[in-house]
Write a protein that holds these residues in place. Structure first.
Motif, PDB file in Angstrom:
ATOM      1  N   LYS A 217      54.638  21.588  27.284  1.00  0.00           N
ATOM      2  CA  LYS A 217      54.565  22.876  26.586  1.00  0.00           C
ATOM      3  C   LYS A 217      54.000  23.974  27.485  1.00  0.00           C
ATOM      4  CE  LYS A 217      54.273  20.949  21.929  1.00  0.00           C
ATOM      5  NZ  LYS A 217      53.458  20.830  20.682  1.00  0.00           N
ATOM      6  N   ILE A 218      53.026  23.620  28.302  1.00  0.00           N
ATOM      7  CA  ILE A 218      52.466  24.607  29.236  1.00  0.00           C
ATOM      8  C   ILE A 218      53.521  25.007  30.262  1.00  0.00           C
ATOM      9  CG2 ILE A 218      50.737  24.991  31.036  1.00  0.00           C
ATOM     10  CD1 ILE A 218      48.895  23.096  29.458  1.00  0.00           C
ATOM     11  N   ASN A 219      54.278  24.045  30.730  1.00  0.00           N
ATOM     12  CA  ASN A 219      55.335  24.310  31.706  1.00  0.00           C
ATOM     13  C   ASN A 219      56.403  25.227  31.108  1.00  0.00           C
ATOM     14  OD1 ASN A 219      56.625  23.599  34.356  1.00  0.00           O
ATOM     15  ND2 ASN A 219      58.218  22.813  32.990  1.00  0.00           N
ATOM     16  N   GLU A 220      56.741  24.993  29.855  1.00  0.00           N
ATOM     17  CA  GLU A 220      57.746  25.826  29.189  1.00  0.00           C
ATOM     18  C   GLU A 220      57.268  27.270  29.038  1.00  0.00           C
ATOM     19  OE1 GLU A 220      58.314  23.662  25.607  1.00  0.00           O
ATOM     20  OE2 GLU A 220      59.796  22.271  26.458  1.00  0.00           O
ATOM     21  N   ALA A 221      55.940  27.477  29.068  1.00  0.00           N
ATOM     22  CA  ALA A 221      55.386  28.826  28.963  1.00  0.00           C
ATOM     23  C   ALA A 221      55.317  29.521  30.318  1.00  0.00           C
ATOM     24  CB  ALA A 221      53.994  28.765  28.342  1.00  0.00           C
ATOM     25  N   GLY A 222      55.795  28.839  31.372  1.00  0.00           N
ATOM     26  CA  GLY A 222      55.827  29.444  32.693  1.00  0.00           C
ATOM     27  C   GLY A 222      54.520  29.355  33.460  1.00  0.00           C
ATOM     28  N   ILE A 223      53.657  28.445  33.050  1.00  0.00           N
ATOM     29  CA  ILE A 223      52.356  28.237  33.701  1.00  0.00           C
ATOM     30  C   ILE A 223      52.340  26.849  34.312  1.00  0.00           C
ATOM     31  CG2 ILE A 223      49.848  28.140  33.334  1.00  0.00           C
ATOM     32  CD1 ILE A 223      50.350  29.891  30.812  1.00  0.00           C
ATOM     33  N   ILE A 224      51.686  26.720  35.457  1.00  0.00           N
ATOM     34  CA  ILE A 224      51.545  25.404  36.081  1.00  0.00           C
ATOM     35  C   ILE A 224      50.659  24.547  35.178  1.00  0.00           C
ATOM     36  CG2 ILE A 224      50.702  24.113  38.074  1.00  0.00           C
ATOM     37  CD1 ILE A 224      51.079  26.697  39.723  1.00  0.00           C
ATOM     38  N   PRO A 225      51.144  23.432  34.672  1.00  0.00           N
ATOM     39  CA  PRO A 225      50.303  22.610  33.793  1.00  0.00           C
ATOM     40  C   PRO A 225      49.085  22.023  34.507  1.00  0.00           C
ATOM     41  CG  PRO A 225      52.616  22.101  33.475  1.00  0.00           C
ATOM     42  CD  PRO A 225      52.541  22.948  34.707  1.00  0.00           C
ATOM     43  N   ILE A 226      49.341  21.399  35.676  1.00  0.00           N
ATOM     44  CA  ILE A 226      48.266  20.713  36.399  1.00  0.00           C
ATOM     45  C   ILE A 226      48.300  21.124  37.862  1.00  0.00           C
ATOM     46  CG2 ILE A 226      47.312  18.485  37.100  1.00  0.00           C
ATOM     47  CD1 ILE A 226      48.822  17.252  34.685  1.00  0.00           C
ATOM     48  N   ALA A 227      47.190  21.615  38.366  1.00  0.00           N
ATOM     49  CA  ALA A 227      47.043  21.810  39.810  1.00  0.00           C
ATOM     50  C   ALA A 227      46.200  20.662  40.328  1.00  0.00           C
ATOM     51  CB  ALA A 227      46.368  23.147  40.111  1.00  0.00           C
ATOM     52  N   SER A 228      46.718  19.945  41.304  1.00  0.00           N
ATOM     53  CA  SER A 228      45.985  18.791  41.798  1.00  0.00           C
ATOM     54  C   SER A 228      46.265  18.582  43.270  1.00  0.00           C
ATOM     55  CB  SER A 228      46.329  17.538  40.988  1.00  0.00           C
ATOM     56  OG  SER A 228      45.376  16.525  41.211  1.00  0.00           O
ATOM     57  N   SER A 229      45.797  17.465  43.799  1.00  0.00           N
ATOM     58  CA  SER A 229      45.909  17.182  45.221  1.00  0.00           C
ATOM     59  C   SER A 229      46.424  15.770  45.444  1.00  0.00           C
ATOM     60  CB  SER A 229      44.536  17.334  45.889  1.00  0.00           C
ATOM     61  OG  SER A 229      44.509  16.731  47.156  1.00  0.00           O
ATOM     62  N   TYR A 230      47.412  15.653  46.317  1.00  0.00           N
ATOM     63  CA  TYR A 230      47.863  14.320  46.704  1.00  0.00           C
ATOM     64  C   TYR A 230      47.014  13.783  47.860  1.00  0.00           C
ATOM     65  CZ  TYR A 230      50.984  10.365  47.268  1.00  0.00           C
ATOM     66  OH  TYR A 230      51.488   9.095  47.314  1.00  0.00           O
ATOM     67  N   GLY A 231      46.113  14.606  48.360  1.00  0.00           N
ATOM     68  CA  GLY A 231      45.231  14.125  49.417  1.00  0.00           C
ATOM     69  C   GLY A 231      44.358  12.983  48.958  1.00  0.00           C
ATOM     70  N   TYR A 232      43.854  13.081  47.723  1.00  0.00           N
ATOM     71  CA  TYR A 232      43.018  11.995  47.209  1.00  0.00           C
ATOM     72  C   TYR A 232      42.946  11.951  45.680  1.00  0.00           C
ATOM     73  CZ  TYR A 232      39.504  15.749  46.886  1.00  0.00           C
ATOM     74  OH  TYR A 232      38.841  16.917  46.602  1.00  0.00           O
ATOM     75  N   LYS A 233      43.065  13.069  44.998  1.00  0.00           N
ATOM     76  CA  LYS A 233      42.792  13.080  43.562  1.00  0.00           C
ATOM     77  C   LYS A 233      43.759  12.218  42.762  1.00  0.00           C
ATOM     78  CE  LYS A 233      40.356  17.490  43.407  1.00  0.00           C
ATOM     79  NZ  LYS A 233      40.294  18.854  42.847  1.00  0.00           N
ATOM     80  N   VAL A 234      45.043  12.329  43.048  1.00  0.00           N
ATOM     81  CA  VAL A 234      46.017  11.536  42.299  1.00  0.00           C
ATOM     82  C   VAL A 234      46.134  10.116  42.846  1.00  0.00           C
ATOM     83  CG1 VAL A 234      48.448  11.319  41.651  1.00  0.00           C
ATOM     84  CG2 VAL A 234      47.275  13.527  41.426  1.00  0.00           C
ATOM     85  N   PRO A 235      46.386   9.927  44.151  1.00  0.00           N
ATOM     86  CA  PRO A 235      46.559   8.554  44.634  1.00  0.00           C
ATOM     87  C   PRO A 235      45.288   7.719  44.625  1.00  0.00           C
ATOM     88  CG  PRO A 235      46.611  10.089  46.472  1.00  0.00           C
ATOM     89  CD  PRO A 235      46.616  10.916  45.222  1.00  0.00           C
ATOM     90  N   LEU A 236      44.124   8.355  44.638  1.00  0.00           N
ATOM     91  CA  LEU A 236      42.885   7.580  44.593  1.00  0.00           C
ATOM     92  C   LEU A 236      42.211   7.684  43.225  1.00  0.00           C
ATOM     93  CD1 LEU A 236      41.240   7.931  48.102  1.00  0.00           C
ATOM     94  CD2 LEU A 236      42.426   5.993  47.117  1.00  0.00           C
ATOM     95  N   TRP A 237      41.669   8.848  42.875  1.00  0.00           N
ATOM     96  CA  TRP A 237      40.948   8.953  41.617  1.00  0.00           C
ATOM     97  C   TRP A 237      41.776   8.457  40.442  1.00  0.00           C
ATOM     98  CZ3 TRP A 237      38.652  14.613  41.728  1.00  0.00           C
ATOM     99  CH2 TRP A 237      37.601  14.660  42.665  1.00  0.00           C
ATOM    100  N   MET A 238      42.955   9.029  40.283  1.00  0.00           N
ATOM    101  CA  MET A 238      43.728   8.705  39.089  1.00  0.00           C
ATOM    102  C   MET A 238      44.285   7.296  39.128  1.00  0.00           C
ATOM    103  SD  MET A 238      45.513  12.311  37.984  1.00  0.00           S
ATOM    104  CE  MET A 238      46.014  11.595  36.422  1.00  0.00           C
ATOM    105  N   ASN A 239      44.664   6.829  40.293  1.00  0.00           N
ATOM    106  CA  ASN A 239      45.104   5.435  40.383  1.00  0.00           C
ATOM    107  C   ASN A 239      43.973   4.476  40.046  1.00  0.00           C
ATOM    108  OD1 ASN A 239      47.856   5.279  40.844  1.00  0.00           O
ATOM    109  ND2 ASN A 239      47.678   5.484  43.055  1.00  0.00           N
ATOM    110  N   GLU A 240      42.769   4.774  40.501  1.00  0.00           N
ATOM    111  CA  GLU A 240      41.624   3.919  40.171  1.00  0.00           C
ATOM    112  C   GLU A 240      41.361   3.923  38.672  1.00  0.00           C
ATOM    113  OE1 GLU A 240      38.701   4.138  44.042  1.00  0.00           O
ATOM    114  OE2 GLU A 240      38.694   5.819  42.652  1.00  0.00           O
ATOM    115  N   ILE A 241      41.348   5.115  38.093  1.00  0.00           N
ATOM    116  CA  ILE A 241      41.044   5.243  36.670  1.00  0.00           C
ATOM    117  C   ILE A 241      42.044   4.475  35.822  1.00  0.00           C
ATOM    118  CG2 ILE A 241      41.045   6.890  34.740  1.00  0.00           C
ATOM    119  CD1 ILE A 241      39.845   8.941  36.819  1.00  0.00           C
ATOM    120  N   TYR A 242      43.329   4.564  36.181  1.00  0.00           N
ATOM    121  CA  TYR A 242      44.343   3.962  35.323  1.00  0.00           C
ATOM    122  C   TYR A 242      44.726   2.550  35.739  1.00  0.00           C
ATOM    123  CZ  TYR A 242      44.357   8.361  32.959  1.00  0.00           C
ATOM    124  OH  TYR A 242      43.946   9.441  32.224  1.00  0.00           O
TER     125      TYR A 242
END
Length: 539
Positions: free
Chosen positions: A205-230
């Motif tokens: 829904k945020i994307n449909e409003a023309g706004i970036i839903p999530i700003a994040s980093s592939y440096g560590y936040k997604v492949p490390l933090w989020m992978n660990e959490i999930y």
């Protein structure tokens, strides 16, 4: 600069060639400038009266951390001099913007007798001449009269090496959570998601409003933090594989003998002794695998959000905080350090010096907004084995003592006991507060100290969920640089849909099994340790 959590350090240790430095020098650093214009704290944070030391020492202690807080050090130095007047503290910090602390530390430790006595050992955890703090945990602290265990929270994070020795103590805790723009959510009629499917719908829904839903980093936040959490939601059955068994060198009958694995317990992994050799033995024996339906489910779910609902340059970007501050992105995932940072930035949103530091060129045009936080939305389904947790790690000061000789180590330990208890750490805080430079990364783990009321209020609302940042949840992180580069690229291909989640699992499994000897050697273990996990490493 922002003090890094240990998960970021772990990444940088194996990707120093890629990322280049150990402190976050990139403009995404969400740490306010030391020159931020803000009314200084008026309340007094007076250091407590300190009883005289039971033993007087004489000598020099060289401190070479990644922290360059001269204000904190000068206050600490003054307080310690009152109880140990013949001990000279020498402050030689090696951190700061553009400085590769890991490389510098490695060079210092490679010499026969390193010059520093105290270093940030979390950046070089395999060094074998650190003092084992566990030997002194219950020793009486001469500056408080308490067992040291009562002056510092020793349980929130445990910095042990592969041999089970506690080589690092930390002073502040970290909790990873989501920050969101309340104004955007309210305008679109959205509420913070509590499940993964809700998160996907909110992002849509945020994307449909023309706004970036999530700003994040592939440096560590997604492949490390989020992978660990999930990944953690799918690995609860592994705890019985990796824990110390009867006869193991680190088996404690009072702890491990009474342990019963409860997948719903948020503090599950803190209630047994982890045997790293058993983790690698599980991979070798096939009881721990990555080519499973659980890993495929994790990857499939992650690909629902990334890169689809992230900024266009997600895989190379480092500007997630700036995008959030400019209201170009509605959500970011970040740590407790962002609570005081964002508060300060909102109060001084168009400060030219701060905008220059963040490399934001829209000087004078930024508008404040209401923001809030929410916890990690849980993945659901038949393969999930437990509730969602978070990355709850350590930040602040990482303290390791280089064990040179008994006399020197006793003197250095005396100082560290002073520092990491109320008399010393209060002085450390007071010096920074007085200079308006106190920006902690999370709740203080030294007991009994006082922090400014506004910061205390921010951290009082942090809800701890339990720590998913454990070795067995680092599915991409072997700590062998070339292998990890390959794993990150492999995960990228899976998120982009170039390979299926099942193909990702098979390829990742092959990387681990084909290179297991190299991986265990990097961890400071041997093939014999894996075959005989009951033995203490090195025995």
């Amino acid at each position: 600069m922002k003090k890094m959590s240990l998960v970021v350090i772990a990444l940088l240790l194996v990707f120093s060639v890629i990322l280049g430095a150990c402190s976050k020098e990139t403009p995404d650093s969400a740490q306010p400038s030391s020159g931020t214009s803000e009314t200084p704290v008026k309340e007094e944070l007076a250091s407590p009266d300190v009883p005289p030391a039971s033993k007087q020492y004489k000598g020099e202690i060289v401190i070479s951390l990644d922290n360059a807080s001269i204000e904190g050090f000068e206050s600490l130095q003054e307080a310690y001099k009152k109880v140990q007047p013949d001990v000279k503290l020498i402050w030689e910090p090696k951190g700061g913007p553009g400085v590769d602390y890991t490389s510098i530390l490695g060079t210092m430790l490679a010499s026969g007798t390193p010059r520093p006595d105290i270093v940030a050992g979390a950046y070089m955890p395999t060094y074998n001449k650190y003092l084992n703090f566990d030997r002194y945990r219950y020793q009486t602290n001469p500056y408080t009269g308490n067992p040291w265990d009562e002056d510092l929270d020793w349980n929130f994070w445990v910095g042990k090496n592969a041999g089970g020795a506690r080589s690092v103590l930390a002073t502040q805790s970290v909790h990873i959570m989501w920050f969101y723009n309340k104004d955007i959510f309210n305008k679109l009629g959205l509420v913070p998601p509590t499940t993964w499917s809700e998160m996907v719908q909110v992002a849509k829904k945020i994307n449909e409003a023309g706004i970036i839903p999530i700003a994040s980093s592939y440096g560590y936040k997604v492949p490390l933090w989020m992978n660990e959490i999930y990944m953690d939601q799918f690995t609860r059955k592994w705890h019985d594989i990796v824990r110390a068994q009867p006869g193991d060198y680190n088996f404690d009958d009072e702890i491990d003998g009474k342990f019963v694995a409860d997948p719903k317990d948020p503090y599950l992994n803190s209630k047994y002794n982890f045997n790293q050799a058993r983790f690698y033995k599980g991979i070798k024996d096939g009881t721990i695998r990555f080519d499973t339906p659980e890993v495929a489910e994790l990857v499939k779910n992650m690909a629902m959000l990334f890169p689809k609902y992230a900024q266009k340059d997600f895989f190379v970007a480092s500007d997630e905080y700036q995008l959030f501050l400019q209201q170009k992105a509605a959500m970011i995932i970040d740590g407790t350090w962002t609570l005081p940072t964002l508060t300060k930035d909102m109060a001084n949103l168009n400060d030219p010096k701060r905008l220059e530091e963040l490399q934001i060129k829209a000087s004078g045009s930024l508008q404040s907004f209401e923001w809030g936080t929410f916890e990690n939305p849980a993945m659901e389904g038949s393969l999930v084995q437990g509730p969602v947790r978070s990355v709850e790690s350590a930040t602040g000061e990482y303290i390791s003592i280089i064990d040179k000789n008994q006399e020197q180590s006793d003197m250095v330990l005396d100082f560290v006991m002073f520092w990491l208890s109320k008399p010393g750490y209060q002085a450390w805080i007071d010096g920074q507060v007085k200079a308006n430079k106190f920006t902690p990364g999370g709740p203080i783990m030294v007991k009994g100290v006082k922090v400014p009321a506004d910061i205390k209020a921010q951290f009082d609302n942090v809800k701890m969920l339990g720590n998913a940042e454990i070795v067995m949840n680092n599915l991409l992180l072997t700590r062998v640089a070339d292998l990890d580069t390959g794993n990150f690229n492999l995960f990228k291909e899976a998120l982009e849909g170039k390979i299926t989640p099942e193909e990702f699992g098979k390829k990742l499994q092959k990387t681990w099994t084909d290179n297991l000897n190299k991986i265990i050697n990097q961890a400071g273990l041997t093939a014999d340790n894996i075959e005989n996990p009951a033995r203490a490493p090195g025995k």
